[in-house]
Scaffold this motif. Structure first.
Motif, PDB file in Angstrom:
ATOM      1  N   GLN A 176       6.764  -3.435 -14.459  1.00 55.19           N
ATOM      2  CA  GLN A 176       7.355  -4.756 -14.312  1.00 55.19           C
ATOM      3  C   GLN A 176       8.867  -4.696 -14.523  1.00 55.19           C
ATOM      4  O   GLN A 176       9.350  -4.051 -15.439  1.00 55.19           O
ATOM      5  CB  GLN A 176       6.743  -5.728 -15.317  1.00 55.19           C
TER       6      GLN A 176
ATOM      7  N   SER B 116      12.088  -7.132 -15.181  1.00 50.49           N
ATOM      8  CA  SER B 116      12.371  -8.503 -15.609  1.00 50.49           C
ATOM      9  C   SER B 116      13.309  -9.185 -14.617  1.00 50.49           C
ATOM     10  O   SER B 116      14.029  -8.533 -13.864  1.00 50.49           O
ATOM     11  CB  SER B 116      12.981  -8.513 -17.005  1.00 50.49           C
ATOM     12  N   ALA B 117      13.314 -10.491 -14.685  1.00 47.92           N
ATOM     13  CA  ALA B 117      14.156 -11.283 -13.789  1.00 47.92           C
ATOM     14  C   ALA B 117      15.581 -11.443 -14.325  1.00 47.92           C
ATOM     15  O   ALA B 117      16.460 -11.876 -13.588  1.00 47.92           O
ATOM     16  CB  ALA B 117      13.526 -12.656 -13.586  1.00 47.92           C
ATOM     17  N   GLN B 118      15.807 -11.087 -15.599  1.00 53.63           N
ATOM     18  CA  GLN B 118      17.150 -11.255 -16.156  1.00 53.63           C
ATOM     19  C   GLN B 118      18.106 -10.235 -15.560  1.00 53.63           C
ATOM     20  O   GLN B 118      17.684  -9.166 -15.119  1.00 53.63           O
ATOM     21  CB  GLN B 118      17.132 -11.179 -17.677  1.00 53.63           C
TER      22      GLN B 118
ATOM     23  N   ASN C 171      20.499  -7.167 -15.088  1.00 51.58           N
ATOM     24  CA  ASN C 171      20.367  -5.833 -15.683  1.00 51.58           C
ATOM     25  C   ASN C 171      21.714  -5.367 -16.227  1.00 51.58           C
ATOM     26  O   ASN C 171      22.314  -4.435 -15.717  1.00 51.58           O
ATOM     27  CB  ASN C 171      19.820  -4.847 -14.645  1.00 51.58           C
TER      28      ASN C 171
ATOM     29  N   ARG D 156      16.235   0.171 -11.387  1.00 48.50           N
ATOM     30  CA  ARG D 156      17.024  -0.244 -12.550  1.00 48.50           C
ATOM     31  C   ARG D 156      18.452   0.295 -12.455  1.00 48.50           C
ATOM     32  O   ARG D 156      19.408  -0.391 -12.784  1.00 48.50           O
ATOM     33  CB  ARG D 156      16.370   0.207 -13.855  1.00 48.50           C
TER      34      ARG D 156
ATOM     35  N   GLU E  39      18.262  -4.155 -21.512  1.00 51.12           N
ATOM     36  CA  GLU E  39      16.806  -4.108 -21.675  1.00 51.12           C
ATOM     37  C   GLU E  39      16.250  -2.693 -21.806  1.00 51.12           C
ATOM     38  O   GLU E  39      15.415  -2.426 -22.672  1.00 51.12           O
ATOM     39  CB  GLU E  39      16.175  -4.817 -20.473  1.00 51.12           C
ATOM     40  N   ASP E  40      16.702  -1.772 -20.965  1.00 48.37           N
ATOM     41  CA  ASP E  40      16.157  -0.418 -20.974  1.00 48.37           C
ATOM     42  C   ASP E  40      16.660   0.408 -22.149  1.00 48.37           C
ATOM     43  O   ASP E  40      16.060   1.417 -22.496  1.00 48.37           O
ATOM     44  CB  ASP E  40      16.483   0.300 -19.655  1.00 48.37           C
TER      45      ASP E  40
ATOM     46  N   ASN F 238      17.758  -6.046 -27.250  1.00 47.36           N
ATOM     47  CA  ASN F 238      17.969  -6.548 -25.897  1.00 47.36           C
ATOM     48  C   ASN F 238      18.743  -7.865 -25.978  1.00 47.36           C
ATOM     49  O   ASN F 238      18.346  -8.788 -26.689  1.00 47.36           O
ATOM     50  CB  ASN F 238      16.605  -6.761 -25.225  1.00 47.36           C
TER      51      ASN F 238
ATOM     52  N   SER G 223      16.675 -10.975 -25.525  1.00 46.92           N
ATOM     53  CA  SER G 223      15.604 -11.299 -26.471  1.00 46.92           C
ATOM     54  C   SER G 223      15.977 -12.574 -27.233  1.00 46.92           C
ATOM     55  O   SER G 223      17.138 -13.002 -27.214  1.00 46.92           O
ATOM     56  CB  SER G 223      15.404 -10.142 -27.449  1.00 46.92           C
TER      57      SER G 223
END
Length: 164
Positions: A22, A24-26, A28, A77, A116-117, A127, A130
């Motif tokens: 998956q 995310s939509a946020q 990167n 990503r 995120e990663d 993150n 978050s």
């Protein structure tokens, strides 16, 4: 539908396909260290994929499918990465900044807002998207912000901001 009409070979092949990772939509957003980590991870997966491909018919097909899925994920990503220039000011919390805050009981914690990663809560890498990251982003030293947690909301105070 009757089981007599189900192609068992196709059903088995579909069951063996790895589920896509998956994304995310946020946005990167990545720090320079996060971008480097993505590049290293993509290279690692590519090398493992090359090793599996070199085995030809002896390759572990499930392992190869998993690696192909991971390669697609890390490639996507890396392509969508938006490098965040390290902050030149400690006026407000930005991605890449280290933040020390105190909770309502006076317990202090130090975290860095990252992509995120790159996030690793055990190492203090949080993150930016978050609940804690969103609460801190844009705050200034002395600000009290509301950290909306699943276990209940907390008011935390920003004690210091350092450039990452």
């Amino acid at each position: 539908m009757s089981r007599a009409f189900v192609n068992e070979d196709n059903a088995a092949a579909q069951a063996d396909q790895p589920v896509e990772r998956q994304v995310s939509a946020q946005p990167n957003y990545v720090t320079p260290a996060g971008l480097a980590q993505l590049q290293v991870k993509l290279a690692e997966v590519q090398n493992l994929l090359n090793e599996q491909s070199a085995k030809g018919e002896l390759a572990d097909k499930q392992r190869q499918a998993d690696l192909e899925r991971d390669w697609r994920y890390f490639n996507q990503r890396l392509q969508s990465a938006q490098l965040v220039v390290p902050a030149s000011s400690t006026d407000k919390v930005q991605i890449g900044a280290w933040v020390t805050f105190a909770d309502e009981q006076g317990n202090e914690q130090r975290v860095q807002l990252v992509g995120e990663d790159q996030a690793d809560a055990a190492s203090g890498l949080i993150n930016w998207g978050s609940p804690l990251g969103r609460a801190l982003l844009g705050a200034q030293v002395g600000d009290e912000v509301l950290w909306k947690r699943p276990a209940g909301d907390w008011v935390i105070e920003v004690l210091s901001i350092e450039i990452g």
